[in-house]
Design an enzyme around this catalytic site. Structure first.
Site, mmCIF file in Angstrom:
data_model
loop_
_atom_site.group_PDB
_atom_site.id
_atom_site.type_symbol
_atom_site.label_atom_id
_atom_site.label_comp_id
_atom_site.label_asym_id
_atom_site.label_seq_id
_atom_site.Cartn_x
_atom_site.Cartn_y
_atom_site.Cartn_z
ATOM 1 N N GLU A 1 -43.203 -129.539 -30.092
ATOM 2 C CA GLU A 1 -43.714 -130.819 -29.576
ATOM 3 C C GLU A 1 -42.590 -131.619 -28.930
ATOM 4 O OE1 GLU A 1 -44.773 -131.531 -33.771
ATOM 5 O OE2 GLU A 1 -43.971 -133.539 -33.476
ATOM 6 N N LYS B 1 -39.789 -134.266 -28.217
ATOM 7 C CA LYS B 1 -38.930 -135.103 -29.069
ATOM 8 C C LYS B 1 -38.845 -136.467 -28.389
ATOM 9 C CE LYS B 1 -34.445 -135.142 -31.359
ATOM 10 N NZ LYS B 1 -34.026 -136.467 -30.943
ATOM 11 N N ASP C 1 -37.732 -140.100 -27.550
ATOM 12 C CA ASP C 1 -36.439 -140.777 -27.649
ATOM 13 C C ASP C 1 -36.664 -142.230 -28.043
ATOM 14 O OD1 ASP C 1 -33.797 -141.226 -27.562
ATOM 15 O OD2 ASP C 1 -33.582 -141.136 -25.391
ATOM 16 N N TYR D 1 -45.284 -138.021 -36.376
ATOM 17 C CA TYR D 1 -44.967 -136.597 -36.271
ATOM 18 C C TYR D 1 -44.804 -135.893 -37.606
ATOM 19 C CZ TYR D 1 -40.233 -138.554 -36.651
ATOM 20 O OH TYR D 1 -39.123 -139.245 -37.054
ATOM 21 N N LYS E 1 -32.362 -129.691 -27.564
ATOM 22 C CA LYS E 1 -32.037 -130.846 -26.735
ATOM 23 C C LYS E 1 -32.037 -130.475 -25.251
ATOM 24 C CE LYS E 1 -30.830 -134.476 -28.792
ATOM 25 N NZ LYS E 1 -29.648 -134.781 -29.458
ATOM 26 N N CYS F 1 -28.600 -154.963 11.376
ATOM 27 C CA CYS F 1 -28.969 -153.565 11.126
ATOM 28 C C CYS F 1 -27.804 -152.673 11.556
ATOM 29 C CB CYS F 1 -30.233 -153.214 11.904
ATOM 30 S SG CYS F 1 -30.607 -151.453 11.843
ATOM 31 N N CYS G 1 -29.250 -150.437 14.808
ATOM 32 C CA CYS G 1 -29.607 -150.991 16.116
ATOM 33 C C CYS G 1 -29.004 -152.380 16.354
ATOM 34 C CB CYS G 1 -31.124 -151.030 16.300
ATOM 35 S SG CYS G 1 -31.901 -152.307 15.312
ATOM 36 N N CYS H 1 -34.812 -154.496 8.786
ATOM 37 C CA CYS H 1 -34.531 -154.536 10.209
ATOM 38 C C CYS H 1 -35.881 -154.769 10.886
ATOM 39 C CB CYS H 1 -33.935 -153.198 10.645
ATOM 40 S SG CYS H 1 -34.032 -152.944 12.420
ATOM 41 N N CYS I 1 -36.148 -149.441 16.327
ATOM 42 C CA CYS I 1 -34.835 -149.066 15.791
ATOM 43 C C CYS I 1 -34.821 -147.549 15.562
ATOM 44 C CB CYS I 1 -34.601 -149.803 14.474
ATOM 45 S SG CYS I 1 -33.207 -149.185 13.540
HETATM 46 S S1 IVH Z 1 -39.600 -134.233 -36.892
HETATM 47 C C1 IVH Z 1 -36.749 -133.889 -40.833
HETATM 48 N N1 IVH Z 1 -40.679 -134.670 -34.575
HETATM 49 O O1 IVH Z 1 -35.640 -137.061 -33.778
HETATM 50 C C2 IVH Z 1 -36.921 -134.684 -39.620
HETATM 51 N N2 IVH Z 1 -38.693 -135.839 -35.106
HETATM 52 O O2 IVH Z 1 -32.885 -136.056 -34.070
HETATM 53 C C3 IVH Z 1 -38.236 -134.392 -39.027
HETATM 54 N N3 IVH Z 1 -37.947 -137.377 -33.342
HETATM 55 O O3 IVH Z 1 -34.896 -138.575 -36.825
HETATM 56 C C4 IVH Z 1 -38.318 -135.013 -37.726
HETATM 57 N N4 IVH Z 1 -39.602 -136.987 -31.963
HETATM 58 O O4 IVH Z 1 -36.666 -139.721 -35.383
HETATM 59 C C5 IVH Z 1 -39.676 -134.973 -35.392
HETATM 60 N N5 IVH Z 1 -41.791 -134.971 -32.576
HETATM 61 C C6 IVH Z 1 -40.781 -135.272 -33.387
HETATM 62 C C7 IVH Z 1 -39.786 -136.212 -33.028
HETATM 63 C C8 IVH Z 1 -38.748 -136.459 -33.915
HETATM 64 C C9 IVH Z 1 -38.491 -137.682 -32.168
HETATM 65 C C10 IVH Z 1 -36.691 -137.957 -33.876
HETATM 66 C C11 IVH Z 1 -36.764 -138.340 -35.332
HETATM 67 C C12 IVH Z 1 -35.559 -137.720 -35.957
HETATM 68 C C13 IVH Z 1 -34.697 -137.393 -34.783
HETATM 69 C C14 IVH Z 1 -33.800 -136.238 -35.085
#
Ligand code: IVH
Length: 671
Positions: free
Chosen positions: A113, A115, A117, A229, A318, A412, A415, A430, A435
């Site tokens: 899934e 991740k 941010d 999650y 990552k 400009c 021109c 412009c 031009c």
């Molecule tokens: S599972 C045991 N799922 O990423 C930890 N984490 O770098 C289980 N995060 O601290 C985390 N999206 O805050 C999980 N789909 C996702 C996530 C996710 C973002 C974050 C989470 C965690 C950090 C780790």
């Protein structure tokens, strides 16, 4: 009193239900005004009966009184972090490592899934009520930010027991990520700059800053959102897999990124999906910085256990970073199709996310001043998907004193015309439509793929055509002869012939492509499709008033104004008229008799997993169909995604043909 209590209870349930439809399912059933009046009624009743106000009432989300400090919360189970992987090999190693640890042939399944941010958060629900919300802190002890969390509208204050779903446990600690959408982040920063407040560096900082406000009323004003999650402690868990757990969590009313959670049987499937997510990364409305890979079977997760700070059953893959530092060599100005002067930073080449970046936009003079970008500065540059790279901020500590300020010129650079700045706009333009820079950019746009799609007309050729006075506006392209082209530098007989043919072939096009090719401000490909679908011919579009345009779904005031102002300019009308006289013809996009979609009305409910709603809508429009927001007697098809709303029942009652996502895709595919 009992009656009032019941009325209040009823209102709360209705509001909760509509919140869920709106925020979680993205499928509202009532208008904003109707929602507001329900909310207003509840607020009034509670004002007259303060003894009946409960902490889980929807009115309690607007933000409680400020606090002195946050108190501490000890997590029942530690909130761990994740081991990181950066290369495909790290995924193979992860798979091998955990299979070695398990030591038998248990077939391992993975879920993958996005991740998110953002900021990790824990929500404690006791007997279905939200009791505590806390940050991760050091993993063991976090901060109690319950009052702030209550202001996030996608976080339910009480969980709902679905009829056929798993029972809500007496205690469940739900974990997830709070984040701010990219657009909301930009809006927030714009307002902060207007008020002379320092902008947030990125959406994650903005989310963190908003959550850690001692005054929840400030948090309430920040557009925060949450995806769940996983879980911490959960009493009497009856679940076998992570996926099942996520399904139930969603059924109880929590927001889960379901369409993007994929179950994979092998490491190579995992790798493919991680690559796919990285590829579509920039299309998410929020920032994702990787993919999280988890063992799906919960019994295997338990056997695998954890290392000191992270579980053995999960890995964060990552993505490549989208920001890098580099140096500004010089700054100059580019003149665009609409005459806008855009300052551009020329950079020491740097690789960002697999692409070499040499230039970054500085947007406009205001932006240069706000960020205080100077020639020779060391800067942080960001690239996201297909968008033009931009300078995020200056690394001031690297300044030597040799840096030079830059000011956008008042004439400009191409021109020499005096530049203009409209009131309320930050962009300088412009004003000279002849031009050469504007002509060149309009031509480039006109021949581009999404527009008239004339292959073989690159930058160098366009420049020569303009310099030699052969082309002043796009319609001139259709007067070009083989003999004109052959006289140009670096063009062979064959390519000249091919180009003449490509120009000729481009005459057969669609109204949408033609409208897009005209280069009207704010009319991109998508808007052009909507306009073409509505007006069917150019004359009607040319005559359209602002009110008429505004009545079309998908057309806002800025677009409407721009279209009307474009066609009220006589020279623009003359130009489009001239193009038509050159023999441009529109193919109809509807499929009379043949296509199933043409002329049919579609309604959508629930979320689709393989395309966004806006994309589905565009596909329908392109095939001559219509899209409506509610089911009625004129609805032909209801397209049903995951977690459909009440439209499904209504459609079934009205005998509307129901299409599941795969059936809908097949229908589109057949055409
Ligand atoms: S599972 C045991 N799922 O990423 C930890 N984490 O770098 C289980 N995060 O601290 C985390 N999206 O805050 C999980 N789909 C996702 C996530 C996710 C973002 C974050 C989470 C965690 C950090 C780790």
């Amino acid at each position: 009193m009992e009656k009032i209590k019941e009325e209040i209870q009823g209102l709360r349930e209705r509001i909760r239900y509509h919140n869920h439809c709106y925020y979680v399912l993205d499928d509202p059933e009532i208008s904003d005004a109707e929602y507001d009046s329900l909310f207003q009624l509840l607020t009034e009743l509670e004002r007259h009966h303060p003894e009946l106000v409960t902490p889980d009432s929807p009115t309690q989300r607007v933000g409680a009184e400020p606090q002195e400090a946050f108190s501490e919360v000890r997590h029942r189970l530690p909130m761990l972090s994740l081991g990181n992987g950066f290369r495909d090999q790290d995924i193979w190693d992860f798979d091998a490592r955990l299979k070695r640890f398990l030591g038998d042939d248990s077939p391992v399944e993975y879920t993958v899934e996005p991740k998110i941010d953002g900021i990790a958060l824990e929500l404690v629900y006791e007997k279905a009520r939200l009791t505590v919300g806390s940050t991760r802190g050091d993993g063991y002890v976090g901060e109690d930010i319950t009052q702030n969390i209550k202001t996030i509208l996608t976080v339910p204050l009480t969980l709902t027991q679905p009829k056929d779903g798993r029972p809500i446990p007496d205690l469940v600690e739900v974990r997830g990520e709070v984040y701010m959408e990219k657009e909301a982040f930009e809006g927030l920063n714009r307002t902060r700059l207007e008020r002379n407040l320092p902008p947030f560096a990125n959406p994650r900082n903005a989310a963190a800053g908003s959550l850690r406000q001692l005054d929840p009323r400030i948090t309430a004003k920040r557009p925060l959102n949450m995806f769940c999650y996983g879980v911490g402690e959960i009493s009497g868990s009856p679940f076998d897999t992570h996926r099942e757990l996520m399904v139930s969590i969603q059924q109880w009313g929590l927001r889960v990124n379901r369409p993007y959670i994929r179950v994979c049987g092998t490491p190579s499937e995992v790798i493919d999906y991680c690559h796919y997510l990285e590829e579509i990364r920039s299309q998410f409305p929020y920032e994702i910085d990787g993919a999280v890979i988890k063992v799906n079977q919960l019994n295997l997760q338990a056997r695998l256990g954890q290392k000191s700070r992270s579980p053995r059953w999960a890995l964060a893959y990552k993505f490549r970073p989208t920001q890098e530092t580099t140096k500004v060599i010089k700054i100059d100005v580019q003149v665009g199709r609409t005459g806008a002067l855009t300052p551009v930073a020329h950079l020491e080449p740097v690789e960002i996310g697999g692409v070499i970046v040499r230039r970054a936009t500085l947007h406009n003079q205001d932006e240069i001043e706000k960020k205080d970008v100077r020639e020779l500065d060391t800067v942080l540059v960001q690239r996201a998907g297909d968008v033009i790279p931009e300078v995020v901020q200056v690394i001031r500590s690297k300044r030597t004193g040799a840096e030079r300020k830059f000011v956008v010129p008042t004439q400009c650079p191409v021109c020499g015309a005096g530049v203009e700045k409209k009131e309320g706009e930050v962009v300088m333009r412009c004003p000279n439509p002849n031009c050469p820079a504007q002509v060149k950019q309009s031509l480039k746009h006109f021949v581009s793929k999404g527009a008239m799609d004339i292959d073989g007309l690159g930058d160098k050729l366009i420049e020569q055509l303009i310099e030699r006075g052969l082309v002043r506006e796009p319609a001139d392209l259709y007067e070009l002869r083989f003999d004109d082209l052959i006289k140009l530098d670096k063009i062979a007989d064959k390519s000249a012939g091919n180009l003449i043919e490509a120009i000729e072939n481009s005459k057969k096009t669609t109204l949408a492509k033609f409208v897009y090719a005209l280069g009207i401000r704010h009319v991109g490909e998508h808007v052009a499709v909507i306009l073409a679908d509505h007006f069917e011919d150019l004359e009607h579009l040319e005559e359209a008033t602002e009110e008429e345009l505004l009545a079309i779904d998908g057309i806002g005031p800025q677009i409407a104004e721009s279209i009307v102002s474009y066609f009220s300019d006589r020279s623009n009308r003359e130009h489009s008229g001239r193009l038509l006289r050159e023999g441009i013809l529109f193919e109809t996009v509807t499929h009379p008799g043949g296509g199933v979609v043409a002329g049919k009305t579609f309604v959508m409910t629930g979320s689709l997993s393989s395309l966004k709603r806006s994309e589905a809508k565009e596909q329908i429009l392109r095939r001559g169909g219509r899209v409506s927001s509610s089911v009625s007697s004129s609805t032909d098809f209801l397209v049903v995604g995951e977690s459909p709303g009440s439209k499904l029942q209504k459609a079934a009652d009205m005998d509307v043909t129901i299409l599941k996502e795969d059936e809908f895709l097949r229908l589109l595919g057949e055409e």
